[in-house]
Design a protein around this motif. Structure first.
Motif, short mmCIF file in Angstrom:
data_model
loop_
_atom_site.label_atom_id
_atom_site.label_comp_id
_atom_site.label_asym_id
_atom_site.label_seq_id
_atom_site.Cartn_x
_atom_site.Cartn_y
_atom_site.Cartn_z
N UNK A 122 9.26 -2.77 -5.24
CA UNK A 122 8.90 -2.24 -3.93
C UNK A 122 7.51 -2.73 -3.54
N UNK A 155 6.60 -4.73 -0.28
CA UNK A 155 5.69 -4.17 0.73
C UNK A 155 4.48 -5.07 0.91
N UNK A 189 1.64 3.13 -0.54
CA UNK A 189 0.95 1.85 -0.51
C UNK A 189 0.09 1.83 0.75
N UNK A 201 -1.73 0.19 3.26
CA UNK A 201 -1.97 -1.14 3.82
C UNK A 201 -3.23 -1.17 4.69
N UNK A 214 9.01 2.25 3.45
CA UNK A 214 9.01 1.52 4.72
C UNK A 214 8.24 2.30 5.78
N UNK A 223 4.61 2.14 5.02
CA UNK A 223 4.07 0.81 5.31
C UNK A 223 3.84 0.66 6.81
N UNK A 236 0.19 0.22 8.19
CA UNK A 236 0.00 -1.08 8.84
C UNK A 236 -0.47 -0.86 10.28
N UNK A 256 -3.97 -0.11 10.21
CA UNK A 256 -4.72 -1.35 9.94
C UNK A 256 -4.86 -2.18 11.21
N UNK A 257 -3.79 -2.25 12.01
CA UNK A 257 -3.83 -3.06 13.24
C UNK A 257 -4.82 -2.47 14.24
#
Lengths: 397, 292
Positions: free
Chosen positions: A8, A12, B39, B41, B96, B99, B103, B106-107
């Motif tokens: 994963x 990712x 995670x 990001x 997902x 993320x 993300x 982050x953007x």
């Protein structure tokens, strides 16, 4: 579980890397209303409003606006509707922007693009659409004297051509070459060698090519420079790479030992602010400097600083001149302003009275202009590019 | 051998500096992923935020420098708690969703930075006392970077000791290994997780402040350091701080000594070494006892 989450993690991670780089392309396009008939003349402006070239795009917009605001939004006496689209960071985003200008807005001419990759992508589109494209910066050596394509900037290798002879004359010993590893980097090195070697200059070993953009450490490349034991260094970098290279060059003590020569983009505009003291003493060649002494320039610099609070760059001047060019051309075309007529009239234009000094088009449709030697010096507490002398007047390749 | 070592000394030392810098980030990323299975990001954005604080506050004097460090730590801790709160609804909704959320953050972060910086790299002033060039066995070397190596090594050591030898570290490792069991003995794992998030992000912003003179704040730097972190975690092994440290030092050398030795392959070295590692040691350099 460990095995599964590891996979994963990789997925990712890969997704994240792609996502972040794609995101930079998703800039906005400002749409203009579609007007018909006797409405204003539509001119497309393609500059990056996102991504790594945003700062240069902003400078070009500033230059364009300074000129058109001075004429109350009219060029050649006609009302002009400027349609701004986002060049983005990649050829794909530039293509999308050009597509919109050609198909939807049916602009009679387009002005713009920073990146050479963008120009290579959109130049055939404008050629096919028989619409003049005036490049305000990008200048890949592959595009020379093509119909429907003009430049108010420069030829890629000229900054090197102008400087090569000077270095050969003033440096007694081998010179190390270092450049960003892409088309423009090689263009500049070739240009420099074309005047450097015939004048008796010696190159210290193979050129050092740095991946573009350099996402890693600069140390290995600085060490390669040292190992060549040169008397001076000629370097081509722009944008964030220019800041990274110049700062590390000074921090690692190379600046005191090997004088640095470069095309002017190394120390132009915002990058010079970030480099600050590290850039002192660097000598560059460029066709413009805010410190250039002529009447046109002093008015231009005063107005520009008053309005934007920073000194103008060669990028701002190229866009300013594009507006000046269209002002003349549309004036000559008078009632019949069509893409074809603009193309013909640009070919007939004489001298453009620019802040960089008067220039006219050479046969390759780029400015025939003077190149200056500049040195980074503190002037009244501000670090700036000071013009030292004239190097050459260059036109065709 | 001595001659070779002398010629490559600067590359090797610089590789250590880069390695330790990436470690401060990768350690936090790995901790957050380990304890919460999230995670983050936006981790590169946290580094960028630290760099921006260094730009605003560090003025060449010690006071500004210390101020930037304190502000970086505070902003990181607060930012970490906020990030933990924002991501809480998606903690159990799969990677997902997480993320996409991080993300997105982050953007937004990189756009804000673009506006704040006008698209140019920012000028960083390190303490003037350290700004000069010193001699490293006869080779000129930036003085600040030597101090950075010492400070970052102490930091890495403390993180390692805290995680592997202290009670708090044992608790965090217990949450990683079996969250339900830790809950069952009456510990609020949510608080542990938030604390870990805050610590991880604070490490990233501190890295941003301290690392600003090395990898300075500029558009795109967030993505660059995030990718380096991910590579480090893959190479070092996700499970332990020791693995991340080893991975970071290896990647630091690949980036510095590796490029010096084989410049022709510079663009491929980082990902090449990651691919090689996946092929021969898919669990990374340090394999930990697999938590169930």
């Amino acid at each position: 579980m460990a095995e599964c989450s590891r996979r994963r993690f990789l997925q990712l991670g890969a997704a994240a890397a792609t996502g972040l780089s794609v995101s930079a392309c998703a800039g906005s396009s400002l749409g203009g209303a579609v007007l018909s008939g006797d409405g204003p003349i539509k001119v497309g402006l393609i500059w990056p409003q996102s991504g790594v070239y945003k700062a240069l795009g902003d400078d070009q917009q500033a230059g364009w606006r300074l000129y058109t605001d001075g004429t109350a939004g009219r060029l050649g006496g006609r009302e002009v509707q400027a349609i701004l689209v986002d060049e983005g960071e990649t050829p794909e985003t530039a293509k999308a922007a050009a597509e919109k200008l050609i198909k939807r807005d049916q602009a009679v001419a387009a002005v713009g693009v920073i990146s050479s990759a963008s120009l290579l992508a959109i130049q055939p589109m404008f050629q096919a659409a028989k619409t003049p494209l005036i490049s305000t910066n990008a200048s890949p050596s592959q595009v020379q004297a093509e119909q429907w394509c003009w430049r108010t900037s420069f030829c890629n290798n000229h900054a090197g051509v102008a400087l090569g002879g000077y270095i050969a004359e003033h440096i007694d010993g081998p010179v190390a070459l270092v450049a960003a590893d892409y088309a423009a980097g090689r263009d500049y090195l070739d240009g420099m060698r074309s005047t450097f070697e015939p004048e008796g200059g010696k190159v210290a070993g193979e050129p050092i090519m740095v991946p573009f953009p350099n996402k890693g450490s600069w140390t290995p490349y600085l060490q390669q420079i040292e190992q060549r034991r040169p008397k001076a260094v000629f370097a081509f970098f722009a944008g964030a790479d220019a800041v990274g290279f110049v700062k590390e060059y000074t921090k690692f003590g190379l600046a005191e030992r090997f004088p640095l020569y470069a095309p002017g983009f190394l120390t132009e505009g915002g990058v010079l602010e970030a480099q600050a003291e590290a850039a002192l003493g660097i000598r560059t060649s460029l066709h413009y400097s805010a410190g250039l002494e002529n009447e046109r320039n002093s008015t231009f610099v005063t107005e520009y600083v008053e309005r934007y609070g920073r000194e103008p760059t060669c990028y701002a001047v190229a866009a300013y001149d594009a507006a000046a060019l269209l002002d003349q051309v549309i004036g000559h075309a008078a009632e019949d302003v069509s893409a074809q007529r603009i193309e013909t009239e640009i070919g007939r234009v004489g001298v453009i009275d620019s802040p960089r000094g008067p220039w006219s088009f050479a046969a390759n449709r780029s400015p025939k202009q003077r190149w200056y030697l500049r040195e980074v010096r503190p002037v009244q507490g501000k670090i700036t590019n000071v013009v030292i002398e004239e190097l050459a007047t260059l036109g065709d390749l | 051998m001595i001659g070779w070592l002398d010629a490559q000394l600067v590359s090797i030392v610089d590789g250590v500096a880069y390695g330790l810098l990436i470690f401060t980030l990768a350690a936090g990323l790995s901790l957050i992923f380990g304890t919460m299975d999230v995670l983050n990001l936006a981790h590169g954005t946290c580094y960028l935020a630290g760099g921006y604080l260094a730009f605003r506050l560090s003025d060449g004097g010690w006071l500004g420098f210390v101020l930037a460090i304190v502000a970086g730590l505070l902003a990181g801790a607060v930012g970490g708690v906020l990030l933990a709160a924002v991501t809480r609804p998606v903690w159990r909704r799969g990677h997902l969703d997480q993320a996409l959320l991080t993300l997105g953050i982050a953007l937004v972060g990189s756009e804000l930075f673009l506006v704040a910086s006008r698209g140019d790299p920012l000028a960083i002033t390190e303490p003037t006392v350290l700004g000069g060039t010193v001699s490293l066995a006869g080779h000129p070397y930036p003085g600040y970077r030597l101090l950075f190596i010492v400070v970052a090594a102490v930091l890495a050591g403390s993180v390692f000791l805290m995680m592997e030898r202290s009670g708090a570290g044992a608790l965090v490792r217990a949450v990683v290994a079996d969250r339900a069991m830790v809950q069952a003995i009456g510990i609020r794992t949510g608080r542990v997780q938030t604390a870990v998030f805050a610590t991880g992000v604070a490490l990233a912003t501190l890295g941003g402040v301290l690392g600003a003179p090395i990898i300075g704040p500029a558009p795109g730097v967030d993505e660059r350091v995030l990718v380096l972190c991910l590579v480090v975690v893959v190479v070092g092994g996700r499970g332990s701080i020791g693995g991340v440290l080893l991975g970071a030092l290896v990647i630091g050398q690949v980036q510095s000594l590796g490029v010096a030795l084989v410049p022709r392959f510079a663009p491929f070295l980082i990902f090449g070494s990651m691919a090689l590692m996946l092929a021969i040691r898919p669990h990374g350099l340090v394999r930990t006892a697999a938590p169930t």
